[in-house]
Structures are given as structure tokens and as C-alpha cells.
Motif scaffolding. Sequence first.
Motif, mmCIF file in Angstrom:
data_model
loop_
_atom_site.group_PDB
_atom_site.id
_atom_site.type_symbol
_atom_site.label_atom_id
_atom_site.label_comp_id
_atom_site.label_asym_id
_atom_site.label_seq_id
_atom_site.Cartn_x
_atom_site.Cartn_y
_atom_site.Cartn_z
ATOM 1 N N UNK A 1 6.191 -8.197 -5.949
ATOM 2 C CA UNK A 1 6.855 -7.397 -6.985
ATOM 3 C C UNK A 1 5.778 -6.593 -7.706
ATOM 4 N N UNK A 2 5.771 -5.265 -7.472
ATOM 5 C CA UNK A 2 4.779 -4.376 -8.071
ATOM 6 C C UNK A 2 5.386 -3.660 -9.268
ATOM 7 N N UNK B 1 0.820 -1.212 0.000
ATOM 8 C CA UNK B 1 0.000 0.000 0.000
ATOM 9 C C UNK B 1 0.855 1.264 0.000
ATOM 10 N N UNK B 2 1.949 1.258 0.717
ATOM 11 C CA UNK B 2 2.844 2.417 0.725
ATOM 12 C C UNK B 2 3.379 2.682 -0.676
ATOM 13 N N UNK B 3 3.753 1.617 -1.390
ATOM 14 C CA UNK B 3 4.266 1.772 -2.761
ATOM 15 C C UNK B 3 3.176 2.320 -3.680
ATOM 16 N N UNK B 4 1.984 1.774 -3.595
ATOM 17 C CA UNK B 4 0.888 2.249 -4.443
ATOM 18 C C UNK B 4 0.535 3.695 -4.106
ATOM 19 N N UNK B 5 0.468 4.012 -2.813
ATOM 20 C CA UNK B 5 0.129 5.381 -2.402
ATOM 21 C C UNK B 5 1.125 6.394 -2.945
ATOM 22 N N UNK B 6 2.417 6.055 -2.955
ATOM 23 C CA UNK B 6 3.423 7.014 -3.413
ATOM 24 C C UNK B 6 3.547 7.034 -4.936
ATOM 25 N N UNK B 7 3.861 5.886 -5.534
ATOM 26 C CA UNK B 7 4.169 5.866 -6.968
ATOM 27 C C UNK B 7 2.949 6.152 -7.844
ATOM 28 N N UNK C 1 8.019 2.105 -20.207
ATOM 29 C CA UNK C 1 8.976 1.251 -19.500
ATOM 30 C C UNK C 1 8.404 0.998 -18.114
ATOM 31 N N UNK C 2 9.175 0.437 -17.232
ATOM 32 C CA UNK C 2 8.633 0.090 -15.922
ATOM 33 C C UNK C 2 9.512 0.564 -14.768
ATOM 34 N N UNK C 3 8.845 0.913 -13.686
ATOM 35 C CA UNK C 3 9.486 1.066 -12.389
ATOM 36 C C UNK C 3 8.873 -0.038 -11.543
ATOM 37 N N UNK C 4 9.697 -0.858 -10.912
ATOM 38 C CA UNK C 4 9.160 -1.936 -10.103
ATOM 39 C C UNK C 4 9.621 -1.775 -8.663
ATOM 40 N N UNK C 5 8.801 -2.294 -7.759
ATOM 41 C CA UNK C 5 9.062 -2.161 -6.328
ATOM 42 C C UNK C 5 8.879 -3.517 -5.662
ATOM 43 N N UNK C 6 9.917 -3.949 -4.923
ATOM 44 C CA UNK C 6 9.792 -5.137 -4.087
ATOM 45 C C UNK C 6 9.170 -4.692 -2.766
ATOM 46 N N UNK C 7 8.092 -5.364 -2.353
ATOM 47 C CA UNK C 7 7.444 -5.016 -1.089
ATOM 48 C C UNK C 7 7.351 -6.237 -0.188
ATOM 49 N N UNK C 8 7.145 -5.983 1.097
ATOM 50 C CA UNK C 8 7.026 -7.036 2.096
ATOM 51 C C UNK C 8 6.151 -6.468 3.208
ATOM 52 N N UNK C 9 5.052 -7.106 3.492
ATOM 53 C CA UNK C 9 4.111 -6.589 4.487
ATOM 54 C C UNK C 9 4.691 -6.569 5.893
#
Length: 181
Positions: free
Chosen positions: A52-53, A24-30, A61-69
Motif C-alpha cells: 500500500x503506497x 515501481x510503476x506506481x512510483x514512476x507515474x504518480x 490529502x492522500x492518493x494511495x495505490x495497492x501494488x503487487x509485484x
Amino acid sequence: MTRSESRVQVQGLHHVTIVGSTRQSAIDFWEGVLGMPFVFEQPNLGNPAENHLYFDPGDGRLLTVFTDEGRTDAGRDAPREPGTVEHLAFTVSRATFQLAPARLRARGIEVLERDRGFMDSIYFRDPNGMKVELACYKFQTPEGWRDADVLRRAYELRVARGDANITAEHLADAIEDLLRR
């Protein structure tokens, strides 16, 4: 030079992957702050404990983010040492650039504005302390040329003239030179 000594020629940036905190933090920011559409997600195939978002920064192109709850936002400046990324820079239009500082500040995000001679920049940090830049060139690249062509020619003019940094005059003269070719 033998075949084994030949270089590997790249053709552009494919994607950048950063380590984030939660999904959620990644989605909220990016997506929420920077407007990058969320494209898809899947498990991190190299580390099944992570998700992997994938986000679209605007050029396909893509920006990807590894997340972990199990992680939380770092809330500190990211390290700046050899082997780390100093910042990520994203292109924005002049109109967006002019509105960005107020919009970021309205969200409680501190910004630093800089005139780089050939471009304008706004710097701020993501929830994990990574520095992010919004950049806007001060020139319009002529049809049939690339931004890098203008910048390379402006650099050559700057060096030939003994100037410290690229200015509007170097950019204008570089574009004129390119259009004569």
C-alpha cells in the motif's frame, strides 16, 4: 426524522485508493510523471499479498495505490461501467496546465485537451489505463469564498438565463454577486 434516519455528513475527501500494478510503476507515474511526493508504504492490511503506497497530490490529502509485484501494467483502457470510477481529476496552476501537454507527450503519453466552459481539462491514462485529468479553473475565487460557491452561483445564473453550459459571463457575474454579499 428520527436519529437513525439522519444522514452522515462528510467534510471532505479523505483519500482515494486505486489498484495498481508494481511498486515501481506506481512510483514512476504518480511521483515521476505527476510530481506527487511518495509519502510512505506499508502492507495492505486487508490483503497482505499487496503493498500500500501513499502519495501526496498537493493538498495534504492522500492518493494511495495497492501494488503487487506479480502484476504487470494493464496497458489498456480501464473499464467504464456502472460502479467504476470514470476518472480522477487533479488541480494544477494555469502555468502548469499550459506546459503539461508538451511534457506528457514528451514522455509518450497521449493527451486530449478540452474547454469545459468554467475550466480547462487535459485527459490522459496511467499505465493501467485509468483516465486521469489535470484541471484548471478559469476564475480566481474571491477571498472568503470557496470554488463551489462560485460554481453554484454561476450554475444558478446559467439556469435562470436558459443557457446550455457555464460560460465566462456566468463566472464573472457570479463572482460579482458573491462580492456584493
